[in-house]
Structures are given as structure tokens and as C-alpha cells.
Motif scaffolding. Structure first.
Motif, mmCIF file in Angstrom:
data_model
loop_
_atom_site.group_PDB
_atom_site.id
_atom_site.type_symbol
_atom_site.label_atom_id
_atom_site.label_comp_id
_atom_site.label_asym_id
_atom_site.label_seq_id
_atom_site.Cartn_x
_atom_site.Cartn_y
_atom_site.Cartn_z
ATOM 1 N N GLN A 215 0.572 -1.405 0.054
ATOM 2 C CA GLN A 215 -0.125 0.073 -0.005
ATOM 3 C C GLN A 215 0.717 1.579 -0.327
ATOM 4 O OE1 GLN A 215 -3.585 -0.955 3.095
ATOM 5 N NE2 GLN A 215 -1.786 -2.340 3.837
ATOM 6 N N CYS A 216 0.603 2.105 -0.597
ATOM 7 C CA CYS A 216 1.667 3.252 -0.827
ATOM 8 C C CYS A 216 0.662 4.904 -1.140
ATOM 9 C CB CYS A 216 2.235 3.063 -2.402
ATOM 10 S SG CYS A 216 3.304 1.718 -2.236
ATOM 11 N N PHE A 217 1.549 5.687 -0.616
ATOM 12 C CA PHE A 217 0.353 6.568 -0.603
ATOM 13 C C PHE A 217 1.276 7.579 -1.742
ATOM 14 C CE2 PHE A 217 0.731 6.515 3.881
ATOM 15 C CZ PHE A 217 0.126 6.715 4.049
ATOM 16 N N SER A 218 0.706 8.522 -2.438
ATOM 17 C CA SER A 218 0.594 9.229 -3.561
ATOM 18 C C SER A 218 0.482 10.455 -4.253
ATOM 19 C CB SER A 218 0.261 7.925 -4.905
ATOM 20 O OG SER A 218 0.353 9.246 -6.256
ATOM 21 N N ASP A 219 0.608 11.223 -4.340
ATOM 22 C CA ASP A 219 0.834 12.613 -4.389
ATOM 23 C C ASP A 219 0.684 13.301 -6.083
ATOM 24 O OD1 ASP A 219 2.889 13.052 -5.234
ATOM 25 O OD2 ASP A 219 4.035 14.468 -3.473
ATOM 26 N N GLY A 220 0.621 12.360 -6.600
ATOM 27 C CA GLY A 220 0.865 12.982 -8.222
ATOM 28 C C GLY A 220 2.346 12.732 -8.802
ATOM 29 N N HIS A 221 3.446 13.018 -7.790
ATOM 30 C CA HIS A 221 4.775 13.191 -8.314
ATOM 31 C C HIS A 221 5.499 11.820 -7.226
ATOM 32 C CE1 HIS A 221 4.027 17.095 -9.731
ATOM 33 N NE2 HIS A 221 3.135 17.060 -8.488
ATOM 34 N N SER A 222 5.446 11.460 -5.501
ATOM 35 C CA SER A 222 5.954 10.831 -5.300
ATOM 36 C C SER A 222 5.142 9.350 -5.145
ATOM 37 C CB SER A 222 6.428 11.117 -4.099
ATOM 38 O OG SER A 222 6.712 12.504 -4.132
ATOM 39 N N GLU A 332 -1.922 16.316 4.583
ATOM 40 C CA GLU A 332 -1.818 17.360 4.012
ATOM 41 C C GLU A 332 -0.699 17.652 2.526
ATOM 42 O OE1 GLU A 332 -2.865 20.320 7.247
ATOM 43 O OE2 GLU A 332 -1.208 19.243 7.472
ATOM 44 N N ALA A 333 0.258 17.214 2.776
ATOM 45 C CA ALA A 333 1.041 16.580 2.181
ATOM 46 C C ALA A 333 0.662 15.701 0.497
ATOM 47 C CB ALA A 333 1.908 15.885 2.327
ATOM 48 N N ILE A 334 -0.220 14.845 0.933
ATOM 49 C CA ILE A 334 -0.651 14.348 -0.708
ATOM 50 C C ILE A 334 -1.338 15.692 -1.447
ATOM 51 C CG2 ILE A 334 -2.230 12.742 -1.391
ATOM 52 C CD1 ILE A 334 -2.191 11.008 1.038
ATOM 53 N N ILE A 335 -2.283 16.211 -0.501
ATOM 54 C CA ILE A 335 -3.135 17.353 -1.165
ATOM 55 C C ILE A 335 -2.285 18.662 -1.888
ATOM 56 C CG2 ILE A 335 -4.374 19.306 -0.915
ATOM 57 C CD1 ILE A 335 -6.175 17.225 1.555
ATOM 58 N N SER A 336 -0.996 19.002 -0.690
ATOM 59 C CA SER A 336 0.233 19.777 -1.865
ATOM 60 C C SER A 336 0.882 19.127 -2.432
ATOM 61 C CB SER A 336 0.439 21.047 -0.223
ATOM 62 O OG SER A 336 1.010 19.844 0.636
ATOM 63 N N GLU A 337 1.133 18.375 -2.800
ATOM 64 C CA GLU A 337 1.623 17.625 -3.811
ATOM 65 C C GLU A 337 3.062 17.667 -2.672
ATOM 66 O OE1 GLU A 337 0.565 19.122 -8.209
ATOM 67 O OE2 GLU A 337 -1.241 18.886 -7.460
ATOM 68 N N LYS A 338 3.249 17.470 -1.881
ATOM 69 C CA LYS A 338 4.848 17.748 -0.856
ATOM 70 C C LYS A 338 5.117 16.202 -0.400
ATOM 71 C CE LYS A 338 4.849 22.587 -1.159
ATOM 72 N NZ LYS A 338 4.136 23.483 -0.487
ATOM 73 N N LEU A 339 4.587 15.330 -0.004
ATOM 74 C CA LEU A 339 5.325 13.997 -0.045
ATOM 75 C C LEU A 339 6.713 13.770 0.285
ATOM 76 C CD1 LEU A 339 2.667 10.900 -1.533
ATOM 77 C CD2 LEU A 339 3.289 12.128 1.667
ATOM 78 N N ASN A 340 7.016 14.257 -1.140
ATOM 79 C CA ASN A 340 8.917 14.253 -1.239
ATOM 80 C C ASN A 340 9.366 15.444 0.046
ATOM 81 O OD1 ASN A 340 8.412 16.854 -2.222
ATOM 82 N ND2 ASN A 340 9.676 16.956 -3.798
ATOM 83 N N LYS A 341 8.606 16.063 0.820
ATOM 84 C CA LYS A 341 8.903 16.748 1.907
ATOM 85 C C LYS A 341 8.851 16.537 3.178
ATOM 86 C CE LYS A 341 10.252 20.345 -0.357
ATOM 87 N NZ LYS A 341 10.441 20.340 -1.351
ATOM 88 N N ILE A 342 8.416 15.024 2.950
ATOM 89 C CA ILE A 342 8.145 14.422 4.630
ATOM 90 C C ILE A 342 8.643 12.818 5.001
ATOM 91 C CG2 ILE A 342 6.108 16.128 5.287
ATOM 92 C CD1 ILE A 342 4.349 13.550 4.696
ATOM 93 N N LYS A 343 9.268 12.299 5.755
ATOM 94 C CA LYS A 343 9.657 11.474 5.938
ATOM 95 C C LYS A 343 8.579 10.685 6.702
ATOM 96 C CE LYS A 343 13.560 9.810 7.087
ATOM 97 N NZ LYS A 343 14.241 8.893 7.889
ATOM 98 N N ILE A 344 7.427 9.571 6.291
ATOM 99 C CA ILE A 344 7.459 8.339 6.638
ATOM 100 C C ILE A 344 7.605 7.481 7.638
ATOM 101 C CG2 ILE A 344 4.766 7.281 6.400
ATOM 102 C CD1 ILE A 344 4.471 9.057 3.918
ATOM 103 N N GLU A 345 7.567 7.685 8.432
ATOM 104 C CA GLU A 345 8.282 6.789 9.509
ATOM 105 C C GLU A 345 7.052 4.986 10.557
ATOM 106 O OE1 GLU A 345 11.919 8.030 10.498
ATOM 107 O OE2 GLU A 345 10.575 9.248 11.611
ATOM 108 N N PHE A 346 7.463 4.324 10.326
ATOM 109 C CA PHE A 346 6.806 3.629 10.758
ATOM 110 C C PHE A 346 7.369 2.523 11.881
ATOM 111 C CE2 PHE A 346 4.605 4.304 6.858
ATOM 112 C CZ PHE A 346 3.175 4.166 7.170
ATOM 113 N N GLU A 347 6.793 1.991 12.901
ATOM 114 C CA GLU A 347 6.978 1.460 14.319
ATOM 115 C C GLU A 347 7.859 -0.141 13.975
ATOM 116 O OE1 GLU A 347 4.699 0.915 17.854
ATOM 117 O OE2 GLU A 347 3.495 2.708 16.560
#
Ligand code: GLY
Length: 490
Positions: A215-222, A332-347
């Protein structure tokens, strides 16, 4: 901040929970056809509310959304996407996390998805043919098809798929009869309620191997992955019984114990290429969640079986509760197309999710429906297991089962086996108060099952790596009587 969520299952309960624990402390609203007790509690606690309405009706959803005026909306299930709910919200000026009707064609139409994979030469594609009439499908079955998968051409709650192995010459006649009967059933009955796509059924080449979902998040770029999850769709232990929406899943850190890092990377490549292809075809940005339901096959290695234009259910319930990054920030990063600006981390944990359903699910939903249900939260607390409520409706203060999976139990531990043990101890926490029975699968996440999956993976791996080394990946050779050898390269 106000957030509107759409959908009322366990997956949506975990979406709402992930929003509720955000540092931003949003006020959360929900539209669902049932009043989910978990979602109700979280929404009310945040200062928001739950509205009972048809989540698939764009007009009604927009009307409610406009009365709330949320900062953004997030869509849980696929049907609202297929019906154009995200499009209607966007048209009304409401930022939305969730694939548009066009982008969600990747899930809605299995033929559209397969054609796309062939057009853009995406690896991991399976040969298929689509049909609109029973006569054409039967003519094809009689002329060519051997071991096949018969599928409804539209996503229909994961139902209607039939895998038919056809290997023994002495059983050919019987197998052909089964194929014909199922093709007829799919076209004449199963697909009857759906008029939103042209194709009726797909006949696909049959592959085998271990399955997993990325499963992935997509913002149209990342396209950013979440930990790999394995779902189990047959209703009963040992993969017996009818196909369900999923009876339980496990995850183990970034990958699964039987899938390699390279295989995860190759799977992600397939999803990234597909998102690019969807965007080229639709001329729209893919802003939401996309999931590849994959299989490790001897033909390709990572192979695409189906796409979801959303989190899987239960798969989403494995990953959202262990996401360390603030989910509101991710949206918010998906909406503003800035997923590349945040680090998505999991336990760094293994998880197991087990679905509990009333007897009758999935084929006799009327039997599964209408039973009062209670949950012993003290028992869950004792073992650190969390409930995500699914098909339960709060009616005059009582909890009544809908016709589907009632609860999903979530546990995280160091190993899958430990997480499995914790969920198993908590199965008795759910009870139907009228004596009707609940069922679940005890084998998901067990040591024995993990060994079986590892065996399947090793077998496929040995062959696909050989193919890769000899430039034979994706190639298949068919021997057709009286025609000889036909080599196919997809
Ligand atoms: N668990 C399968 C699905 O979400 O469709």
C-alpha cells in the motif's frame, strides 16, 4: 481544523483513529451508511459528529460536506470513488485525499488495468482476454483456455473470482463444464447490477505463489510505500471456503519474513510505473492511496494480481496504527503535492489483524445481519489488543451486526507469531448476545502458515531468478495441439 471522513468499516475506524491522535487535534466528521461505534466515539470526542447517509451518493456527500465546510476530506472505500464522490468534493472546492473516478478505474475495471499494463509494458502483467457475451467467452474456453482464472471485470467486493486448474486430460470435460457454468453465472447474474463498465468478465492466465499487498501514498509526483502486508481472503482455516473481503493480515517491519527487500523494491517499481501510466491516460493527478495486491510467481517474480485505489481492509488496519508520522501531515502533503518533503516512518514491529464475522458471512449476509454484539474491552486491554469496529450499527444505543465482518482485532509485537497469539487470546472478547455464532481464522499469523508461505515463495523465487538470469522473465511457452509451440512474450 475540520476533517470529513467517508466510509464506516474497520479500515475507516483506523483512519479516524490516526487522524484523532494527530498533534493538530482536528475536529472529525464521518459519513457512513452505518453508525460505526468506534468512529462515533472518536468523532464525538473530537467535537465532530457522524452522519448516516449514502457514502456513494456524490450529491448527498457534497451537501453534508458543504454544511460542515471541512479543511479536507478523506475517502476510505472504493465505491464512493467509483461513483465520483472525490470529483464532486473537488468541484465543490473541498480538498480530497482519494482517487478520482477516472484514477480509480485502476481498481474498478480489471480489463482497463490489464490493458494499461500491456500498453505501458509494465512488468508483472498477466495475459488476459475480456468478454461481454456468454457465447464469446464459452467459445474461447472451448478453443484455448486451460488452467485459468475467471473474474468479474469489475471490482465487486472481492467476490466472483474463481481459479480453475485444468491439468488432467481425463477431467477436461468436467473442468470445461465448470468454466462454462461460472462464465455464464458471472455474465448473467454477478455483473447484472453493474452498468458502469463495458467488459463483463476476464479470463486470465493462472499463476500461483505467495500473495502480499503493498500500500502506498501518492501525491501525483511521489509514491511512498508503507510496510508490506499479507491478506488472507478465504473464509476458513487452511484457505477453505468462499472468498471474503479478507479474514486477517500480518506484517513484519518493512517486508514480510518470506519476501526479500529486492522483491519489495521491484513491487514498488511496478506501482510507480502504474501511477505514471494512470496519470498519462487520465490526465489527472493520482492523489490518495494505491495498493498493489501482488503475487510472487515463477513467471515474473513480483506479479500484479489486482490494484486497490485505497487502503485494503484489513490491510490498512495493519499499517495505520504503527505509523509514527502524523497522519494529518501525510494527508496535507498529499493534497499540497509535497510528499517528498516529509519522512513517513513506521514502528519497527510485527502486526496481526484478525477479522471476526457472524456465521453467514460472506455468502448469506442476511443470516449474519441483525445480531446484538458486545465486546469485552477489559480482555483486549489485558493483552494490549485493539478493536477496530467494522460492520456494526449503533441503533438506539445498541450495537447490531451488519452483514459483513464485525470487528478486526489488532496486535503489534516483536514477531508475527507473538502478535497472532495475542489476537487469538482476545477472540472470546466478541460475543453475539442472541446465541448466533461468530467465526474467525486461527491459522493466520501462525508459525505453520508462515512456513507454508515461505515454501511457496522459495519455489517461485528459484524459478523466476533462473528466468531472470537467462533473459526469460515474463516469457511463457505454450504447446497447442496441432499447432505446435507458441512462445509468448508479454
Ligand atoms: N482485503 C482486500 C480488500 O481490501 O479488498
Amino acid at each position: 481544523m475540520k476533517i470529513l471522513t467517508i466510509g464506516n468499516g474497520s479500515r475507516e475506524h483506523s483512519i479516524v483513529e490516526s487522524l484523532a491522535i494527530s498533534n493538530i487535534e482536528p475536529v472529525i466528521f464521518n459519513i457512513g451508511s452505518l453508525i460505526n461505534p468506534g468512529i462515533l466515539e472518536l468523532c464525538e470526542k473530537s467535537g465532530g459528529k457522524v452522519v448516516r447517509s449514502d457514502p456513494n451518493d456524490p450529491k448527498k456527500v457534497v451537501e453534508i460536506a458543504e454544511s460542515i465546510s471541512p479543511d479536507f476530506a478523506i475517502i476510505g472505500p472504493e465505491e464512493p470513488q467509483f461513483h465520483g464522490v472525490p470529483d464532486a468534493l473537488l468541484d465543490a472546492g473541498i480538498a480530497t485525499v482519494g482517487a478520482t473516478a477516472n484514477c480509480s478505474m485502476i481498481e474498478r475495471s480489471k480489463a482497463w488495468m490489464r490493458r494499461l499494463m500491456f500498453k505501458y509494458k509494465i512488468v508483472g502483467r498477466l495475459r488476459f482476454k475480456s468478454f461481454t457475451s456468454v457465447e464469446e467467452a464459452i467459445a474461447y474456453i472451448n478453443a484455448y483456455a486451460e488452467s485459468i482464472v475467471l473474474k468479474p471485470a469489475r471490482q465487486s467486493g472481492g467476490k466472483g473470482v474463481r481459479v480453475i486448474s485444468d491439468l488432467q486430460e481425463y477431467l477436461k470435460k468436467e473442468k470445461r463444464a465448470v468454466k462454462e457454468k461460472h462464465a455464464k453465472y458471472l455474465i448473467e447474474k454477478h455483473m447484472k447490477p453493474y452498468s458502469d463498465i463495458d467488459d463483463k468478465i476476464l479470463i486470465e492466465e493462472k499463476v500461483s505463489g505467495t500473495e502480499y499487498t503493498l500500500q502506498c501514498f501518492s501525491d501525483g509526483h511521489s509514491v511512498i510505500p508503507t510496510p508490506l502486508v499479507q491478506d488472507n481472503k478465504p473464509a476458513f482455516d487452511g484457505d477453505l471456503g468462499p472468498e471474503t473481503g479478507g479474514m486477517g493480515c500480518c506484517s513484519y517491519r518493512d517486508t514480510l519474513p518470506f519476501i526479500t527487500k529486492e522483491e519489495v523494491d521491484d513491487s514498488l517499481k511496478i506501482i510507480k510505473q502504474s501511477v505514471d501510466a494512470i496519470q498519462k491516460e487520465t490526465d489527472e493527478k493520482y492523489k490518495g492511496i494505491i495498493a498493489g495486491q501482488m503475487m510472487l510467481t515463477s513467471l515474473w517474480g513480483p506479479t500484479l494480481i489486482e490494484f486497490y485505489s485505497r487502503f485494503g481492509d484489513p490491510e490498512g488496519v495493519n499499517v495505520l496504527p504503527i505509523m509514527k508520522t502524523d497522519f494529518v501531515e501525510v494527508c496535507e502533503a498529499i493534497i499540497s503535492e509535497k510528499l517528498n518533503k516529509i519522512k513517513i516512518e513506521f514502528e519497527d514491529q510485527a502486526t496481526v489483524v484478525k477479522a471476526i464475522a457472524p456465521r453467514g458471512y460472506p455468502d448469506y449476509r442476511d443470516l449474519a445481519k441483525g445480531h446484538p454484539i458486545s465486546v469485552d474491552l477489559k480482555l483486549l486491554e489485558k493483552y494490549g489488543v485493539r478493536p477496530y469496529y467494522g460492520s456494526i450499527d449503533v441503533v438506539n444505543g445498541s450495537w447490531i451486526t451488519g452483514g459483513s465482518r464485525s470487528i478486526e482485532l489488532f496486535a503489534k509485537r516483536d514477531t508475527i507469531e507473538e502478535a497472532n497469539e495475542a489476537t487469538e487470546r482476545c477472540i472470546p472478547a466478541a460475543k453475539l448476545l442472541d446465541g448466533h455464532q461468530l467465526f474467525h481464522r486461527s491459522d493466520i499469523g501462525s508459525k505453520e502458515r508462515l512456513l507454508v508461505e515461505a515454501d511457496k515463495a522459495n519455489l517461485a523465487r528459484e524459478i523466476y531468478l533462473y528466468r531472470k538470469e537467462h533473459n526469460l522473465i515474463g516469457r511463457k511457452v505454450d504447446w497447442i495441439p496441432l499447432r505446435g509451440k507458441i512462445e509468448y512474450k508479454g
